[in-house]
Design an enzyme around this catalytic site. Structure first.
Site, short mmCIF file in Angstrom:
data_model
loop_
_atom_site.label_atom_id
_atom_site.label_comp_id
_atom_site.label_asym_id
_atom_site.label_seq_id
_atom_site.Cartn_x
_atom_site.Cartn_y
_atom_site.Cartn_z
CG HIS A 6 106.05 68.99 48.33
ND1 HIS A 6 106.80 68.41 49.35
CD2 HIS A 6 105.61 70.05 48.37
CE1 HIS A 6 106.66 69.59 50.11
NE2 HIS A 6 106.06 70.48 49.65
C1 UD1 Z 1 102.24 73.92 49.23
C2 UD1 Z 1 103.05 74.80 50.03
C3 UD1 Z 1 104.19 74.01 50.61
C4 UD1 Z 1 104.05 72.92 51.43
C5 UD1 Z 1 103.08 72.06 50.46
C6 UD1 Z 1 102.46 70.85 51.07
C7 UD1 Z 1 103.11 77.12 49.34
C8 UD1 Z 1 103.79 78.06 48.67
N1 UD1 Z 1 103.50 76.06 49.08
O1 UD1 Z 1 102.86 73.65 48.08
O2 UD1 Z 1 104.99 74.75 51.39
O3 UD1 Z 1 104.90 72.11 51.88
O4 UD1 Z 1 102.00 72.71 50.07
O5 UD1 Z 1 101.52 70.01 50.34
O6 UD1 Z 1 101.83 77.30 49.88
N2 UD1 Z 1 96.93 70.34 43.81
C9 UD1 Z 1 96.24 69.36 43.81
N3 UD1 Z 1 95.30 69.21 44.81
C10 UD1 Z 1 95.00 69.91 45.95
C11 UD1 Z 1 96.00 71.10 45.84
C12 UD1 Z 1 97.19 71.22 44.93
O7 UD1 Z 1 96.01 68.80 42.85
O8 UD1 Z 1 94.45 69.81 46.82
C13 UD1 Z 1 97.87 70.52 42.57
C14 UD1 Z 1 97.57 71.70 41.91
O9 UD1 Z 1 97.63 71.51 40.66
C15 UD1 Z 1 98.64 73.00 42.17
C16 UD1 Z 1 99.80 71.80 42.69
O10 UD1 Z 1 99.08 70.73 43.23
O11 UD1 Z 1 98.96 73.67 41.23
C17 UD1 Z 1 100.64 72.40 43.84
O12 UD1 Z 1 99.78 73.15 44.95
P1 UD1 Z 1 100.28 74.40 45.67
O13 UD1 Z 1 99.03 74.65 46.87
O14 UD1 Z 1 100.26 75.35 44.68
O15 UD1 Z 1 101.61 74.04 46.14
P2 UD1 Z 1 102.25 72.78 46.92
O16 UD1 Z 1 103.20 72.17 46.01
O17 UD1 Z 1 101.27 71.72 47.15
#
Ligand code: UD1
Length: 413
Positions: A257
């Protein structure tokens, strides 16, 4: 509450208490110690504990359990704040249920966004909660943050601006790669934190090198491993491998991821090609993170994984099924920080799809090997695993299931 009752153990202290309770409420824990001495802590230590994204929940769960343990009865008043950085049930709610963690007292429901926007919204939301003061009145003594996600950074900044002390759990880790958003979060969070609670010796070395005072740094061990130790028996009771079409000890687990691996189409396509290639040697189970799911879809390469007969795709899993899956696997291929640590504890080979790590102990004495994006190294390391030639590794010190208790003890001092 027990401490509050103790106030009334004699008429003179009762009088003193009645006169000072409103005054005490305005003081921080440190001020109260200064006025009344170390052992005159008649008020609980007021903590705002912050969670936001998936890896936060398994780190905070044992801390809350330790703080609420009878041993510390009444010593802590805890407000649990969920920023809502992760909001999907299988990235958030499910962990509260499975880990037996109490529900958040405050849910900010911030959701996704660009890094700047998400961090700013969380900062604003947390500041407004902190400004209201602790439920019993007065300023918080500590904001407790864990890990390196955007919620960690935003909460630390909100607290720092309000002059509230910050305890950072998993402090001092450095990948020395500022292109990782987590590295920025770690560096800034540590800079504004007062109490640096460290999971492995390299963290101590980094903080000392950055000029931090040794009395602020405490090597306490790994809270993520606390949760693993707490849940392992339950996970073993629910063998899930067969449900996903594979046999225990005869499959690999994939997670992917990191923005550096999934955001660039060419890098993602190359990784997918390698995964398909190695799946001819061992079946692979791949719970796909939402970020990766979006990128695979957008790039039109999900279909390639779907067509690979030895690759089993699914959505993100809960803690117990995932631990069941990893603990029964032959090999883990991942870019996750937490999984490098969990595989080291479990003694399972971990081929890490990163060129650096902020958790060097997992490579130095654990079961992880840094593969970067080197397809040949991935194939040869997998060959070593399948032919019994891979290193064995051992468990780091203080990864013993009791890190959170040590943190609770540090917070009382
Ligand atoms: C975040 C953390 C990362 C951690 C990871 C675990 C930061 C910078 N990154 O990354 O360190 O290892 O979480 O999962 O904080 N999304 C969904 N559902 C959700 C949350 C997110 O669909 O409940 C999608 C959204 O479109 C979002 C994307 O996933 O834009 C990424 O989510 P985000 O929280 O920005 O970063 P992660 O890649 O999850």
């Amino acid at each position: 509450m027990a401490k509050a009752v103790l106030l009334f153990y004699s008429p003179s202290t009762a009088l003193r208490s009645i006169l000072t309770i409103p005054f005490l409420n305005t003081l921080t824990f440190e001020d109260r110690q200064l006025f009344f001495g170390k052992n005159w802590t008649t008020m609980p230590i007021r903590l705002a504990c912050i969670v936001g994204a998936r890896p936060n929940f398994m780190k905070m769960a044992p801390i809350i359990r330790a703080l609420e343990n009878n041993e510390f009865d009444g010593e802590f008043e805890i407000l649990l704040i969920h920023t809502g950085q992760h909001y999907d049930s299988n990235l958030s709610n499910i962990f509260f249920t499975e880990l037996g963690m109490r529900r958040p007292d405050v849910s900010l429901e911030i959701g996704s966004g660009s890094h700047g926007m998400q961090t700013a919204r969380i900062l604003e939301g947390i500041e407004s909660v902190l400004l209201k003061g602790a439920p019993s009145g007065g300023k918080y003594d500590y904001v407790v943050v864990v890990g390196d996600v955007n919620s960690t950074l935003a909460a630390a900044l909100a607290a720092a601006k309000l002059g509230i002390r910050i305890a950072h759990v998993e402090a001092g880790l450095r990948s020395f790669d500022k292109s990782m958003p987590e590295e920025i979060n770690r560096m800034v969070t540590d800079t504004v934190s007062d109490l640096l609670l460290v999971s492995e010796p390299a963290g101590v070395t980094n903080l000392v090198r950055e000029g931090r005072a040794s009395e602020d740094i405490k090597l306490v061990g790994n809270v993520m491993i606390d949760t693993l130790v707490h849940m392992l028996d339950q996970a073993k009771d629910i063998v899930v491998a067969e449900q996903f079409g594979v046999k225990p000890n005869h499959y690999g687990v994939i997670t992917l991821h990191r923005p550096s691996n999934v955001d660039d189409v060419k890098i993602l396509a190359d990784l997918v090609a390698v995964l398909i290639d190695i799946s001819s040697h061992i079946p692979l189970v791949f719970p796909v993170h939402p970020r990766t799911e979006q990128k695979l879809e957008q790039a039109g390469i999900r279909v390639k994984l779907e067509k690979a007969p030895n690759i089993h795709l699914m959505g993100p899993l809960g803690y117990l099924p995932f631990l069941s899956l990893t603990s029964n696997s032959r090999v883990i291929v991942t870019d996750s920080g937490g999984l490098q640590e969990e595989s080291t504890f479990l003694g399972i080979p971990c081929l890490t799809l990163r060129s650096n790590t902020e958790r060097p102990i997992t490579v130095e004495i654990g079961t992880s090997t840094l593969i970067g994006s080197n397809a040949d190294l991935l194939r040869s390391s997998l060959h070593d695993v399948l032919h019994g030639k891979y290193k064995l590794g051992r468990c780091p010190e203080l990864w013993d299931g009791h890190a959170a208790e040590r943190i609770a003890t540090v917070l009382t001092n």
